[in-house]
Design a protein around this motif. Structure first.
Motif, mmCIF file in Angstrom:
data_model
loop_
_atom_site.group_PDB
_atom_site.id
_atom_site.type_symbol
_atom_site.label_atom_id
_atom_site.label_comp_id
_atom_site.label_asym_id
_atom_site.label_seq_id
_atom_site.Cartn_x
_atom_site.Cartn_y
_atom_site.Cartn_z
ATOM 1 N N THR A 2 1.784 27.838 -2.967
ATOM 2 C CA THR A 2 1.558 26.335 -3.486
ATOM 3 C C THR A 2 0.821 25.520 -2.673
ATOM 4 O O THR A 2 1.517 25.176 -1.642
ATOM 5 C CB THR A 2 2.763 25.890 -4.421
ATOM 6 O OG1 THR A 2 3.317 27.151 -5.014
ATOM 7 C CG2 THR A 2 2.365 24.729 -5.016
ATOM 8 N N PRO A 3 -0.372 24.859 -2.833
ATOM 9 C CA PRO A 3 -0.846 23.936 -2.114
ATOM 10 C C PRO A 3 -0.109 22.834 -1.972
ATOM 11 O O PRO A 3 0.459 22.386 -3.134
ATOM 12 C CB PRO A 3 -2.248 23.452 -2.564
ATOM 13 C CG PRO A 3 -2.306 24.503 -3.795
ATOM 14 C CD PRO A 3 -1.089 25.343 -4.092
ATOM 15 N N ARG A 4 0.198 22.126 -0.873
ATOM 16 C CA ARG A 4 0.688 20.982 -0.857
ATOM 17 C C ARG A 4 0.056 19.602 -0.933
ATOM 18 O O ARG A 4 -1.144 19.679 -0.422
ATOM 19 C CB ARG A 4 1.742 21.011 0.400
ATOM 20 C CG ARG A 4 0.852 20.632 1.652
ATOM 21 C CD ARG A 4 1.796 20.602 3.037
ATOM 22 N NE ARG A 4 1.339 19.934 3.924
ATOM 23 C CZ ARG A 4 0.631 18.779 4.360
ATOM 24 N NH1 ARG A 4 0.906 17.702 3.312
ATOM 25 N NH2 ARG A 4 -0.094 18.372 5.362
ATOM 26 N N ARG A 5 0.619 18.571 -1.373
ATOM 27 C CA ARG A 5 -0.218 17.589 -1.505
ATOM 28 C C ARG A 5 -0.685 16.780 -0.067
ATOM 29 O O ARG A 5 0.579 17.104 0.842
ATOM 30 C CB ARG A 5 0.645 16.387 -2.101
ATOM 31 C CG ARG A 5 0.645 16.644 -3.844
ATOM 32 C CD ARG A 5 1.421 15.732 -4.464
ATOM 33 N NE ARG A 5 1.438 16.207 -5.875
ATOM 34 C CZ ARG A 5 1.244 15.264 -7.058
ATOM 35 N NH1 ARG A 5 1.061 14.005 -6.602
ATOM 36 N NH2 ARG A 5 1.480 15.762 -8.268
ATOM 37 N N PRO A 6 -1.539 16.132 0.230
ATOM 38 C CA PRO A 6 -1.677 15.639 1.530
ATOM 39 C C PRO A 6 -0.862 14.397 1.811
ATOM 40 O O PRO A 6 -0.506 13.608 0.845
ATOM 41 C CB PRO A 6 -3.205 15.139 1.681
ATOM 42 C CG PRO A 6 -3.485 15.043 0.151
ATOM 43 C CD PRO A 6 -2.609 16.101 -0.747
ATOM 44 N N LEU A 7 -0.443 14.020 3.094
ATOM 45 C CA LEU A 7 0.121 12.991 3.485
ATOM 46 C C LEU A 7 -0.615 11.591 3.509
ATOM 47 O O LEU A 7 -1.548 11.835 4.522
ATOM 48 C CB LEU A 7 0.990 13.269 4.909
ATOM 49 C CG LEU A 7 1.530 11.987 5.571
ATOM 50 C CD1 LEU A 7 2.939 11.780 4.531
ATOM 51 C CD2 LEU A 7 2.219 12.254 6.905
ATOM 52 N N ARG A 8 -0.826 11.217 2.473
ATOM 53 C CA ARG A 8 -1.615 10.005 2.199
ATOM 54 C C ARG A 8 -1.198 8.597 2.872
ATOM 55 O O ARG A 8 0.075 8.060 2.355
ATOM 56 C CB ARG A 8 -2.015 9.851 1.003
ATOM 57 C CG ARG A 8 -3.327 8.956 0.653
ATOM 58 C CD ARG A 8 -3.605 8.929 -0.593
ATOM 59 N NE ARG A 8 -4.765 7.952 -0.897
ATOM 60 C CZ ARG A 8 -4.669 7.103 -1.827
ATOM 61 N NH1 ARG A 8 -3.732 6.323 -2.285
ATOM 62 N NH2 ARG A 8 -6.027 6.104 -1.797
ATOM 63 N N GLN A 9 -1.533 8.150 3.922
ATOM 64 C CA GLN A 9 -1.075 6.971 4.585
ATOM 65 C C GLN A 9 -2.463 5.795 4.867
ATOM 66 O O GLN A 9 -3.510 6.149 4.405
ATOM 67 C CB GLN A 9 -0.729 7.327 6.057
ATOM 68 C CG GLN A 9 0.616 8.397 6.099
ATOM 69 C CD GLN A 9 0.942 8.580 7.196
ATOM 70 O OE1 GLN A 9 0.251 8.825 8.159
ATOM 71 N NE2 GLN A 9 2.548 8.418 7.383
ATOM 72 N N THR A 10 -1.892 4.670 5.217
ATOM 73 C CA THR A 10 -2.767 3.705 5.790
ATOM 74 C C THR A 10 -2.056 2.704 6.881
ATOM 75 O O THR A 10 -1.224 3.150 7.030
ATOM 76 C CB THR A 10 -3.040 2.638 4.350
ATOM 77 O OG1 THR A 10 -4.441 1.779 4.684
ATOM 78 C CG2 THR A 10 -1.845 1.900 4.060
ATOM 79 N N ALA A 11 -3.109 2.166 7.572
ATOM 80 C CA ALA A 11 -2.710 1.278 8.455
ATOM 81 C C ALA A 11 -2.464 -0.041 8.085
ATOM 82 O O ALA A 11 -3.159 -0.751 7.401
ATOM 83 C CB ALA A 11 -3.671 1.353 9.771
ATOM 84 N N ASP A 12 -1.152 -0.607 8.493
ATOM 85 C CA ASP A 12 -0.760 -1.734 8.156
ATOM 86 C C ASP A 12 -1.331 -2.952 9.332
ATOM 87 O O ASP A 12 -0.894 -2.915 10.442
ATOM 88 C CB ASP A 12 0.592 -2.121 8.230
ATOM 89 C CG ASP A 12 1.134 -3.339 7.779
ATOM 90 O OD1 ASP A 12 0.486 -4.457 7.689
ATOM 91 O OD2 ASP A 12 2.309 -3.739 7.923
ATOM 92 N N LEU A 13 -2.488 -3.471 9.011
ATOM 93 C CA LEU A 13 -3.191 -4.265 10.072
ATOM 94 C C LEU A 13 -2.630 -5.861 10.203
ATOM 95 O O LEU A 13 -3.282 -6.491 10.704
ATOM 96 C CB LEU A 13 -4.629 -4.340 10.044
ATOM 97 C CG LEU A 13 -5.164 -2.881 10.054
ATOM 98 C CD1 LEU A 13 -6.745 -2.740 9.685
ATOM 99 C CD2 LEU A 13 -5.076 -2.351 11.546
ATOM 100 N N SER A 14 -1.576 -6.124 9.394
ATOM 101 C CA SER A 14 -1.105 -7.516 9.268
ATOM 102 C C SER A 14 -1.006 -8.102 10.531
ATOM 103 O O SER A 14 -0.911 -9.506 10.758
ATOM 104 C CB SER A 14 -0.127 -7.672 8.185
ATOM 105 O OG SER A 14 0.993 -6.827 8.881
ATOM 106 N N ASP A 18 -7.039 -11.031 13.598
ATOM 107 C CA ASP A 18 -8.469 -11.193 14.212
ATOM 108 C C ASP A 18 -9.007 -9.966 14.728
ATOM 109 O O ASP A 18 -9.875 -10.023 15.570
ATOM 110 C CB ASP A 18 -8.270 -12.118 15.148
ATOM 111 C CG ASP A 18 -7.643 -13.780 14.663
ATOM 112 O OD1 ASP A 18 -8.294 -13.958 13.538
ATOM 113 O OD2 ASP A 18 -7.013 -13.995 15.395
ATOM 114 N N LEU A 19 -8.691 -8.820 14.338
ATOM 115 C CA LEU A 19 -9.184 -7.436 14.841
ATOM 116 C C LEU A 19 -10.794 -7.512 14.806
ATOM 117 O O LEU A 19 -11.156 -7.795 13.819
ATOM 118 C CB LEU A 19 -8.648 -6.449 13.904
ATOM 119 C CG LEU A 19 -8.976 -4.890 14.383
ATOM 120 C CD1 LEU A 19 -8.326 -4.602 15.560
ATOM 121 C CD2 LEU A 19 -8.519 -3.896 13.150
ATOM 122 N N VAL A 20 -11.229 -7.062 15.705
ATOM 123 C CA VAL A 20 -12.772 -6.653 15.991
ATOM 124 C C VAL A 20 -12.940 -5.191 16.136
ATOM 125 O O VAL A 20 -12.324 -4.519 17.054
ATOM 126 C CB VAL A 20 -13.256 -7.580 16.898
ATOM 127 C CG1 VAL A 20 -14.771 -7.322 17.095
ATOM 128 C CG2 VAL A 20 -13.168 -9.051 16.665
#
Length: 171
Positions: A2-14, A18-20
């Motif tokens: 059974t295919p597994r769901r991908p581990l979906r994440q994001t970066a918390d840039l808080s 002033d990231l460049v």
């Protein structure tokens, strides 16, 4: 299986308001450019390995193989850190040398700001990035420096640009 769901994440840039992010590339335009490309690469790697203040991450990127077109992506804490590094040695010396003799290469960068705004510069490049779809203008006068292209107030430390517009064009 059974295919597994991908581990979906994001970066918390808080923590990085002033990231460049800056993308840079050097493209070979003549056989001499291969030497120039490989002369600058190790210098840049060494400089990034020294962890200049404000550099959060440095990654090498291959933009193309024929002709060779290599580059990098860098994440900086803020524009002032990036600009300070760019206006001091070793970067300032490399920039002066490259502007004096492109060595058979073309060069470009595009800069993106978390708070909004983007800027770019292209030297002896075919249409690339922004210049492939947007009108281009000579990087002179109010468009000469990244700070001016972004319409930012002058920097706090007053470190001069490695090359002034007059030095570049009045050779």
């Amino acid at each position: 299986m059974t295919p597994r769901r991908p581990l979906r994440q994001t970066a918390d840039l808080s923590q990085y308001p002033d990231l460049v992010v800056i993308y840079l590339g050097m493209r070979v335009r003549s056989p001499r450019g291969i030497l120039t490309l490989f002369r600058y690469g190790p210098r840049i790697q060494k400089s990034a390995a020294a962890k200049p203040d404000g550099l959060l991450r440095h990654e090498m990127v291959t933009w193309g193989l024929v002709p060779p077109h290599l580059g990098m992506r860098q994440y900086w804490r803020d524009f002032d850190s990036l600009e300070k590094w760019a206006r001091t040695d070793p970067h300032a010396a490399w920039w002066r040398d490259l502007l004096n003799d492109m060595g058979g290469t073309g060069f470009w960068h595009e800069t993106y700001f978390a708070r909004g705004g983007m800027e770019s510069v292209f030297l002896d490049m075919p249409p690339t990035g922004f210049s492939a779809f947007a009108p281009v203008a000579d990087a002179r006068q109010s468009l000469f420096s990244a700070r001016r292209r972004l319409r930012l107030a002058e920097g706090e430390d007053g470190t001069p640009s490695p090359v002034t517009e007059q030095q570049l064009y009045d050779k």
